[in-house]
Write an enzyme that holds these catalytic residues in place. Sequence first.
Site, PDB file in Angstrom:
ATOM      1  N   THR A  86       0.822  -1.213   0.000  1.00 14.64           N
ATOM      2  CA  THR A  86       0.000   0.000   0.000  1.00 14.64           C
ATOM      3  C   THR A  86       0.856   1.262   0.000  1.00 14.64           C
ATOM      4  O   THR A  86       1.990   1.248   0.501  1.00 14.64           O
ATOM      5  CB  THR A  86      -0.892   0.001   1.260  1.00 14.64           C
ATOM      6  OG1 THR A  86      -1.456   1.282   1.441  1.00 14.64           O
ATOM      7  CG2 THR A  86      -0.085  -0.293   2.527  1.00 14.64           C
ATOM      8  N   ASP A  87       0.281   2.370  -0.483  1.00 11.60           N
ATOM      9  CA  ASP A  87       0.998   3.651  -0.420  1.00 11.60           C
ATOM     10  C   ASP A  87       1.058   4.189   1.018  1.00 11.60           C
ATOM     11  O   ASP A  87       1.787   5.130   1.296  1.00 11.60           O
ATOM     12  CB  ASP A  87       0.347   4.691  -1.342  1.00 11.60           C
ATOM     13  CG  ASP A  87      -1.102   5.013  -0.992  1.00 11.60           C
ATOM     14  OD1 ASP A  87      -1.683   4.320  -0.130  1.00 11.60           O
ATOM     15  OD2 ASP A  87      -1.654   5.963  -1.588  1.00 11.60           O
ATOM     16  N   GLU A  88       0.261   3.572   1.927  1.00 12.32           N
ATOM     17  CA  GLU A  88       0.205   4.101   3.296  1.00 12.32           C
ATOM     18  C   GLU A  88       1.534   3.926   4.036  1.00 12.32           C
ATOM     19  O   GLU A  88       1.763   4.574   5.057  1.00 12.32           O
ATOM     20  CB  GLU A  88      -0.967   3.466   4.059  1.00 12.32           C
ATOM     21  CG  GLU A  88      -2.281   3.743   3.332  1.00 12.32           C
ATOM     22  CD  GLU A  88      -3.546   3.343   4.090  1.00 12.32           C
ATOM     23  OE1 GLU A  88      -3.521   3.317   5.325  1.00 12.32           O
ATOM     24  OE2 GLU A  88      -4.559   3.077   3.417  1.00 12.32           O
ATOM     25  N   TYR A  92      -1.819  -0.455  10.927  1.00 14.85           N
ATOM     26  CA  TYR A  92      -1.941  -1.123   9.623  1.00 14.85           C
ATOM     27  C   TYR A  92      -0.735  -0.810   8.749  1.00 14.85           C
ATOM     28  O   TYR A  92      -0.052  -1.715   8.244  1.00 14.85           O
ATOM     29  CB  TYR A  92      -3.232  -0.689   8.914  1.00 14.85           C
ATOM     30  CG  TYR A  92      -3.252  -1.032   7.434  1.00 14.85           C
ATOM     31  CD1 TYR A  92      -3.242  -2.355   7.004  1.00 14.85           C
ATOM     32  CD2 TYR A  92      -3.271  -0.024   6.454  1.00 14.85           C
ATOM     33  CE1 TYR A  92      -3.249  -2.669   5.647  1.00 14.85           C
ATOM     34  CE2 TYR A  92      -3.285  -0.339   5.103  1.00 14.85           C
ATOM     35  CZ  TYR A  92      -3.277  -1.654   4.696  1.00 14.85           C
ATOM     36  OH  TYR A  92      -3.271  -1.974   3.355  1.00 14.85           O
ATOM     37  N   LYS A 119       2.323  -3.244   7.271  1.00 11.40           N
ATOM     38  CA  LYS A 119       2.610  -3.416   5.841  1.00 11.40           C
ATOM     39  C   LYS A 119       4.051  -2.987   5.537  1.00 11.40           C
ATOM     40  O   LYS A 119       4.740  -3.623   4.746  1.00 11.40           O
ATOM     41  CB  LYS A 119       1.634  -2.610   4.980  1.00 11.40           C
ATOM     42  CG  LYS A 119       0.203  -3.112   4.977  1.00 11.40           C
ATOM     43  CD  LYS A 119       0.023  -4.515   4.396  1.00 11.40           C
ATOM     44  CE  LYS A 119       0.281  -4.597   2.912  1.00 11.40           C
ATOM     45  NZ  LYS A 119      -0.048  -5.945   2.364  1.00 11.40           N
TER      46      LYS A 119
HETATM   47  P1  NAD Z   1      -9.445  -7.522   2.048  1.00 11.99           P
HETATM   48  O1  NAD Z   1      -9.479  -7.255   3.516  1.00 11.99           O
HETATM   49  O2  NAD Z   1     -10.655  -7.262   1.224  1.00 11.99           O
HETATM   50  O3  NAD Z   1      -9.067  -9.061   1.802  1.00 11.99           O
HETATM   51  C1  NAD Z   1      -8.049  -9.696   2.490  1.00 11.99           C
HETATM   52  C2  NAD Z   1      -8.118 -11.189   2.193  1.00 11.99           C
HETATM   53  O4  NAD Z   1      -7.048 -11.828   2.909  1.00 11.99           O
HETATM   54  C3  NAD Z   1      -9.418 -11.847   2.649  1.00 11.99           C
HETATM   55  O5  NAD Z   1      -9.881 -12.743   1.661  1.00 11.99           O
HETATM   56  C4  NAD Z   1      -9.022 -12.583   3.906  1.00 11.99           C
HETATM   57  O6  NAD Z   1      -9.798 -13.752   4.150  1.00 11.99           O
HETATM   58  C5  NAD Z   1      -7.565 -12.929   3.626  1.00 11.99           C
HETATM   59  N1  NAD Z   1      -6.793 -13.096   4.849  1.00 11.99           N
HETATM   60  C6  NAD Z   1      -6.703 -12.246   5.899  1.00 11.99           C
HETATM   61  N2  NAD Z   1      -5.907 -12.770   6.875  1.00 11.99           N
HETATM   62  C7  NAD Z   1      -5.472 -13.961   6.392  1.00 11.99           C
HETATM   63  C8  NAD Z   1      -4.634 -14.981   6.915  1.00 11.99           C
HETATM   64  N3  NAD Z   1      -4.080 -14.871   8.132  1.00 11.99           N
HETATM   65  N4  NAD Z   1      -4.375 -16.060   6.145  1.00 11.99           N
HETATM   66  C9  NAD Z   1      -4.933 -16.184   4.911  1.00 11.99           C
HETATM   67  N5  NAD Z   1      -5.771 -15.282   4.392  1.00 11.99           N
HETATM   68  C10 NAD Z   1      -6.038 -14.178   5.117  1.00 11.99           C
HETATM   69  O7  NAD Z   1      -8.177  -6.732   1.520  1.00 11.99           O
HETATM   70  P2  NAD Z   1      -7.945  -5.975   0.133  1.00 11.99           P
HETATM   71  O8  NAD Z   1      -8.476  -4.609   0.253  1.00 11.99           O
HETATM   72  O9  NAD Z   1      -8.371  -6.848  -0.979  1.00 11.99           O
HETATM   73  O10 NAD Z   1      -6.349  -5.863   0.132  1.00 11.99           O
HETATM   74  C11 NAD Z   1      -5.537  -6.894  -0.435  1.00 11.99           C
HETATM   75  C12 NAD Z   1      -4.079  -6.489  -0.333  1.00 11.99           C
HETATM   76  O11 NAD Z   1      -3.863  -5.271  -1.037  1.00 11.99           O
HETATM   77  C13 NAD Z   1      -3.606  -6.245   1.099  1.00 11.99           C
HETATM   78  O12 NAD Z   1      -2.302  -6.756   1.214  1.00 11.99           O
HETATM   79  C14 NAD Z   1      -3.637  -4.736   1.234  1.00 11.99           C
HETATM   80  O13 NAD Z   1      -2.673  -4.298   2.168  1.00 11.99           O
HETATM   81  C15 NAD Z   1      -3.273  -4.310  -0.174  1.00 11.99           C
HETATM   82  N6  NAD Z   1      -3.791  -2.984  -0.589  1.00 11.99           N
HETATM   83  C16 NAD Z   1      -5.120  -2.673  -0.425  1.00 11.99           C
HETATM   84  C17 NAD Z   1      -5.586  -1.451  -0.876  1.00 11.99           C
HETATM   85  C18 NAD Z   1      -7.049  -1.082  -0.770  1.00 11.99           C
HETATM   86  O14 NAD Z   1      -7.413   0.050  -1.111  1.00 11.99           O
HETATM   87  N7  NAD Z   1      -7.936  -1.973  -0.354  1.00 11.99           N
HETATM   88  C19 NAD Z   1      -4.703  -0.538  -1.469  1.00 11.99           C
HETATM   89  C20 NAD Z   1      -3.355  -0.894  -1.610  1.00 11.99           C
HETATM   90  C21 NAD Z   1      -2.919  -2.130  -1.181  1.00 11.99           C
HETATM   91  P1  TYD Z   2     -10.891   3.855   4.295  1.00 10.30           P
HETATM   92  O1  TYD Z   2     -11.854   3.460   3.224  1.00 10.30           O
HETATM   93  O2  TYD Z   2     -11.015   3.194   5.633  1.00 10.30           O
HETATM   94  O3  TYD Z   2      -9.421   3.678   3.695  1.00 10.30           O
HETATM   95  P2  TYD Z   2      -7.980   4.183   4.276  1.00 10.30           P
HETATM   96  O4  TYD Z   2      -8.139   4.495   5.714  1.00 10.30           O
HETATM   97  O5  TYD Z   2      -7.110   2.986   4.050  1.00 10.30           O
HETATM   98  O6  TYD Z   2      -7.601   5.371   3.432  1.00 10.30           O
HETATM   99  O7  TYD Z   2     -11.014   5.428   4.530  1.00 10.30           O
HETATM  100  C1  TYD Z   2     -10.865   6.343   3.458  1.00 10.30           C
HETATM  101  C2  TYD Z   2     -10.943   7.730   4.031  1.00 10.30           C
HETATM  102  O8  TYD Z   2     -12.285   7.958   4.525  1.00 10.30           O
HETATM  103  C3  TYD Z   2     -10.036   7.960   5.236  1.00 10.30           C
HETATM  104  O9  TYD Z   2      -9.580   9.301   5.216  1.00 10.30           O
HETATM  105  C4  TYD Z   2     -10.957   7.747   6.431  1.00 10.30           C
HETATM  106  C5  TYD Z   2     -12.290   8.240   5.916  1.00 10.30           C
HETATM  107  N1  TYD Z   2     -13.481   7.577   6.473  1.00 10.30           N
HETATM  108  C6  TYD Z   2     -14.543   8.352   6.963  1.00 10.30           C
HETATM  109  O10 TYD Z   2     -14.501   9.597   6.965  1.00 10.30           O
HETATM  110  N2  TYD Z   2     -15.637   7.710   7.451  1.00 10.30           N
HETATM  111  C7  TYD Z   2     -15.736   6.334   7.499  1.00 10.30           C
HETATM  112  O11 TYD Z   2     -16.751   5.794   7.973  1.00 10.30           O
HETATM  113  C8  TYD Z   2     -14.638   5.563   6.980  1.00 10.30           C
HETATM  114  C9  TYD Z   2     -14.690   4.063   7.009  1.00 10.30           C
HETATM  115  C10 TYD Z   2     -13.531   6.228   6.470  1.00 10.30           C
END
Ligand code: NAD
Ligand code: TYD
Length: 360
Positions: free
Chosen positions: A143-145, A168, A172
Site C-alpha cells: 500500500t501507499d500508506e 496497519y 505493511k
Molecule cells: P481484504 O481485507 O478485502 O481481503 C483480504 C483477504 O485476505 C481476505 O480474503 C481474507 O480472508 C484474507 N486473509 C486475511 N488474513 C489472512 C490470513 N491470516 N491467512 C490467509 N488469508 C487471510 O483486503 P484488500 O483490500 O483486498 O487488500 C488486499 C491487499 O492489497 C492487502 O495486502 C492490502 O494491504 C493491499 N492494498 C489494499 C488497498 C485497498 O485500497 N484496499 C490498497 C493498496 C494495497
Molecule cells: P478507508 O476506506 O477506511 O481507507 P484508508 O483508511 O485505508 O484510506 O477510509 C478512506 C478515508 O475515509 C479515510 O480518510 C478515512 C475516511 N473515512 C470516513 O470519513 N468515514 C468512514 O466511515 C470511513 C470508514 C472512512
Amino acid sequence: MKNIIITGGAGFIGSHVVRRFINQYPNYNIINLDALTYAGNLENLKDIQDKPNYFFEKVDITDESQVRAVFEKHSPDAVIHLAAESHVDRSITDPNAFIKTNVMGTANLLNLAKEFWDLKQEHTHGNFPDRKDINNLFYHVSTDEVYGSLTDEGFFLETTAYDPQSPYSASKAASDHFVRAYGNTYGLPFVLSNCSNNYGPNHFPEKLIPLCILNILNGKSLPIYGDGKYTRDWLYVIDHAIAIDKIFHEAQLGETYNIGGFNEWKNIDLVKELCKQMDEKLGKEEGTSEKLITFVKDRPGHDLRYAIDATKLNKELGWKPTVTFEEGLSKTIDWYLDNQDWLNHVASGEYQNYYKEQYN
Ligand code: NAD
Ligand code: TYD
C-alpha cells in the site's frame, strides 16, 4: 502449466486478480490460498470457481504446517501475496491481528518460498540477473500508506522514505522490509508494488465508499471523520489487477512500482459525488442522500493526504488507468445495486457462518 499461489484471493482486490489470471492465463493453475476471515468471501469468485485451472485452499498464512502442506501439494512456481488485515480502523482497536497476519504471515510465506525454491545465502546488493520467466517469483502487494502522510503538496515516489503512521501501515511497511531483506540476503526473486486506495465491486462495506452505499440504501447516516478534508487517491480495482498482471510478467526483479489513479478526492467531496449519483440511480430528489452526511469524531492519527506518482509504471511498463473516476464510481454503484444479496450476506455475517460450516 505453471502453478501460482495467490494469497487473499477471496478478498476484495485478490478476487479481481484471481479472476484476471484465471481468464487470461489458462496455462496457469491458480491456487487461491485464503483463511476466509470476515473479509474473505468465496461468493466473490462464483463465476470462475468451476474453471479447471482454479484451486482453493482454506489456509491461514500464519500456520506454518498448513502453508507447507500447500507448497508440497502444489509446488508453486510463483506467489502473489495479497492476504492481509486491511482496515486501518480495525488496526487501531486490534493491532495484534495486523502484526500476526501482515508481518508474521508474510515472514512465514517468505521462509517457505526460500526453502522450497532452495535459495542460498547470496548478497545481491539489489542486483538481480535479468528476468527470464516467472519462476520462483514472490510478488508482494502493498500500500501507499507505508509512506505516511503528505501535506497539501507533493506525491509519493518509489524513493520516498517509509514513515508509516497507523498500526496497519506499520505492519505493511514491516512486511515490505522483510521481502526486500530476503531479496538482498537470500537472493529471493521479488517484485513489490505500493498502490493507492482501491474501489469497485466486492469491496467490504467497512471501507468508505461501500459503507456509504450500504448506508444510503438503508437510510442510515454517512459518517465523515473530522472535517472531511482528508484526501485519498482512488483507483478502480480492475486497473489495479491489470497493473499487478503487468508487473508480475514484465518488471525486473527487485523493482518496486507505485500504482495510483491520478485521482485525488477530499472525503467530503467524494461522498457528496456518491450521494449525487445514488440519488440519480435510485430516482430520488437531488440532495436526499446528502442529508445523511454526519460529521463524527476523527480517526486517531488520521493521515491527511495520500497521492501517488505512478510515472515509473507508466514510463517503464506502459500502464495507465483505463477507467475514469466517474465511470468507475457509476459501475461500482450499479454493481452494489445489482448485488444487494452480496451486501446482505457480508454485512450479516450469515455468509461467513455458512462457509465455516462448509470448510471446517
Ligand atoms: P481484504 O481485507 O478485502 O481481503 C483480504 C483477504 O485476505 C481476505 O480474503 C481474507 O480472508 C484474507 N486473509 C486475511 N488474513 C489472512 C490470513 N491470516 N491467512 C490467509 N488469508 C487471510 O483486503 P484488500 O483490500 O483486498 O487488500 C488486499 C491487499 O492489497 C492487502 O495486502 C492490502 O494491504 C493491499 N492494498 C489494499 C488497498 C485497498 O485500497 N484496499 C490498497 C493498496 C494495497
Ligand atoms: P478507508 O476506506 O477506511 O481507507 P484508508 O483508511 O485505508 O484510506 O477510509 C478512506 C478515508 O475515509 C479515510 O480518510 C478515512 C475516511 N473515512 C470516513 O470519513 N468515514 C468512514 O466511515 C470511513 C470508514 C472512512
